[in-house]
Every structure is written in C-alpha cells, then in structure tokens.
Design an enzyme around this catalytic site. Structure first.
Site, PDB file in Angstrom:
ATOM      1  N   LYS A   1       6.683   9.528   1.616  1.00  0.00           N
ATOM      2  CA  LYS A   1       5.607   9.775   1.128  1.00  0.00           C
ATOM      3  C   LYS A   1       5.216  11.315   1.173  1.00  0.00           C
ATOM      4  O   LYS A   1       4.487  12.075   0.145  1.00  0.00           O
ATOM      5  CB  LYS A   1       4.306   8.853   1.787  1.00  0.00           C
ATOM      6  CG  LYS A   1       4.410   7.505   1.547  1.00  0.00           C
ATOM      7  CD  LYS A   1       3.678   6.542   2.329  1.00  0.00           C
ATOM      8  CE  LYS A   1       3.828   4.934   2.031  1.00  0.00           C
ATOM      9  NZ  LYS A   1       2.888   4.211   2.456  1.00  0.00           N
TER      10      LYS A   1
ATOM     11  N   ASP B   1      -5.010   3.714   0.008  1.00  0.00           N
ATOM     12  CA  ASP B   1      -3.870   2.486  -0.169  1.00  0.00           C
ATOM     13  C   ASP B   1      -4.520   1.647  -0.917  1.00  0.00           C
ATOM     14  O   ASP B   1      -3.903   0.408  -1.492  1.00  0.00           O
ATOM     15  CB  ASP B   1      -3.645   2.005   1.206  1.00  0.00           C
ATOM     16  CG  ASP B   1      -2.210   2.232   1.676  1.00  0.00           C
ATOM     17  OD1 ASP B   1      -1.187   2.661   0.407  1.00  0.00           O
ATOM     18  OD2 ASP B   1      -1.791   1.934   2.687  1.00  0.00           O
TER      19      ASP B   1
ATOM     20  N   GLN C   1       0.378   3.249   7.909  1.00  0.00           N
ATOM     21  CA  GLN C   1       1.704   2.545   7.407  1.00  0.00           C
ATOM     22  C   GLN C   1       1.672   1.051   8.218  1.00  0.00           C
ATOM     23  O   GLN C   1       1.465   0.937   9.451  1.00  0.00           O
ATOM     24  CB  GLN C   1       2.725   3.200   7.827  1.00  0.00           C
ATOM     25  CG  GLN C   1       4.229   2.660   7.597  1.00  0.00           C
ATOM     26  CD  GLN C   1       4.256   2.780   6.101  1.00  0.00           C
ATOM     27  OE1 GLN C   1       3.569   3.650   5.369  1.00  0.00           O
ATOM     28  NE2 GLN C   1       4.926   1.887   5.166  1.00  0.00           N
TER      29      GLN C   1
END
Ligand SMILES: Nc1nc2c(c(=O)[nH]1)N[C@@H](CN(C=O)c1ccc(C(=O)N[C@@H](CCC(=O)O)C(=O)O)cc1)CN2
Length: 286
Positions: free
Chosen positions: A53, A120, A97
């Site tokens: 990322k 997200d 994460q």
C-alpha cells in the site's frame, strides 16, 4: 472454451496512472493526500499488504504515515494509535490492517475511527452510507471487483451474481454494492450453511469466490460463459497462493481473474481511489 483473463495488474496500473494526475492537481491546490496504516503483529502476509500500500502511495504521490504495534498490543494500545491518526492533520485517510490479533475487539477499533478518514470503507458509517446509497468510501475489494468487470466489458446489469463467503471485507459488502440501481445485479450470498451450493453456482452469470477454501469451485459448478472472480487466498507447503477456484474452471468460464494478479492488485488500487476522493471532498469543502 478458454477463459479470457480479467487482468487486475494492468487495470490497476491504468487506475494508478489516472490517479497520479488527480494527486498532482490536489497538490497544486495545496492539498497533499496522506494514507496512514496501522499494522498490529507480525503476520508476514499483512506486512506484505501494508508495504504494498505504501509502495503504491509513493507511485502516485500520496504521502505515507506508518504505524506498527507488536502482536501483544492491548485494545487500549491500538485505540491510542487510532486516536492519534484521527487527530493527525497529515493523515487524510487511513486503514487498520485486518485481521487484528485474537482477543482484540475489531468492531470497537473500527467504530473509533474518524469516518471522514475511513480509507477502507469498513467504518459502520461508510457501510451505512452504502446501504442508504449515499456517497462515501466503498470497501476496496468489492469496489475493485466491480471496476475489474467494468474495465473488461463484462455485463453486470441484470446478471445473477453468486458470492461465496460472508466476511465483511468482501462477501457481505459486495451484495450491497452490486444490488444498487447503478449496478443492478441480483445477488445470492452463499456460506457454509448453504444447501446445494453447486446447484446455485451453476445458475450464476458471475461467481465471486471469497470463501478461503482451496479449489472449492470446480469446473462442473460453473455455467459455460460465466465470469469467475477468485478472491480466496490459501497457501500450499511452498507458500504459493492457492485460490478458491480450480484451474479447470478456465476451460468452462468466459472470463476468469488470475490469482495472484486479479482481485488483489485491484484492492490496492481502489484504496488509493478512496484516499484521493476523500482528499478531493475535503479540499472542495474547505
Ligand atoms: N484493512 C483491510 N484489511 C484487509 C483487506 C482490506 O481491504 N482492508 N483485504 C485483505 C488483504 N489485502 C489488503 O489489505 C490485500 C490482499 C491481496 C493483495 C494482493 O495484491 N495480492 C497479490 C498476491 C500477493 C501474494 O503473493 O501474497 C495478488 O493478488 O496479485 C493486496 C491487498 C485482508 N485484510
């Protein structure tokens, strides 16, 4: 029949090249998008995803803010970092994460995030916006799947999509996305309690396999001409990825996403889209 490839790597590269121009335009207006990540623990897969990322961010000109905690971190330790990222002006969007280590209340962590910084699309406010069909960040893997199909001209409108797996990052949220008027698909969500899985799969125009069960979808389960997306990530003894889709499916389907090289790179690209869109929204509001 040999299926055509839904090439996630090439599609993600095209998305990133378009994003570079949008980031440059934001910077010219004095807005620098910055992606924060919080990685808890030492799972090598999660570390690889997080590093990827940040590599993507560097490619398109987005700033990086990396936070890490050991696997022994408490709920309070994690929540303290979430509060810090909420308050950090350099971080315009961030992700935690997943999965978090056992014993951590993931929902409580996600709820504590500033929804305006949710990169997200997994904050309850973002998922609620998706239910209400209001603009907001979309979960990256479902968003990536829709864009991958669109990019290759696979018809979603009116299609019967059978989804395997009810996890929040893919299975549960993709149904919300695909049944919006703009996508207009009919979705059947299957899971470990589903009866006659094979019979349902054979009705699908599009299969999204996100169960995490190696080679669950066999050639005889797939309607000739269907599009099949393999999201599953299991590993063999050599550490090589084994997807949810049996290789023989490529002889039956019209379209297939490779794994690796299909949905994974799209997940990463759509995260960047979310970060840029949030910065654009904040830039035009301020
Ligand atoms: N906070 C989140 N956690 C997790 C998400 C998510 O969207 N948000 N999704 C997955 C992991 N993931 C991103 O975080 C992810 C998975 C796979 C890939 C990828 O590019 N995979 C490569 C293969 C990599 C390999 O060899 O291991 C590919 O498919 O080509 C990127 C991101 C769970 N957690």
């Amino acid at each position: 029949m040999t299926a055509q490839i839904l090439d996630g790597k090439a599609t993600a590269a095209a998305i990133k090249s378009e994003l570079s121009a949008r980031v440059a335009a934001l910077k010219a207006r004095g807005v620098t998008p910055g992606l924060g990540t919080l990685l808890v623990g030492d799972d090598p897969g999660s570390r690889w995803y997080v590093n990827g990322k940040h590599k993507d961010c560097a490619e398109v000109g987005i700033a990086s803010i990396q936070r890490e905690l050991p696997a022994t971190a408490s709920q309070e330790d994690i929540e303290a970092v979430v509060r810090e990222l909420n308050a950090n002006p350099e971080c315009t969007g961030y992700i935690v994460q997943l999965p978090l280590p056992k014993g951590i209340d993931t929902n409580r962590v996600l709820e504590l995030m500033d929804p305006l910084k949710d990169a997200d699309g997994l904050h309850p406010t973002s998922l609620g916006r998706l239910v209400l069909n209001e603009p907001g960040p979309l979960p990256c893997t479902p968003y990536g799947i829709v864009e991958l199909l669109r990019h290759h001209g696979v018809e979603i409108n009116g299609a019967h999509v059978v989804v395997l797996g009810r996890g929040i990052t893919v299975g549960r949220s993709i149904g919300l996305l695909l049944t919006r008027k703009s996508e207009n698909a009919t979705v059947t969500l299957c899971h470990t309690g589903t009866r006659d899985l094979s019979g349902l799969l054979r009705q699908a125009d599009i299969v999204v396999a996100a169960a995490g069960v190696p080679h669950l979808v066999k050639p005889e389960d797939v309607k000739p001409g269907a599009a099949v997306l393999d999201v599953g990530v299991s590993r063999d003894e050599q550490g090589k990825i084994v997807g949810d889709v049996h290789p023989g499916v490529a002889e039956v389907a019209a379209w297939i996403s490779p794994n690796p090289g299909g949905v994974g790179p799209m997940t990463r690209a759509q995260l960047l889209v979310n970060v840029v869109e949030a910065a654009e929204r904040a830039g035009s509001a301020g």
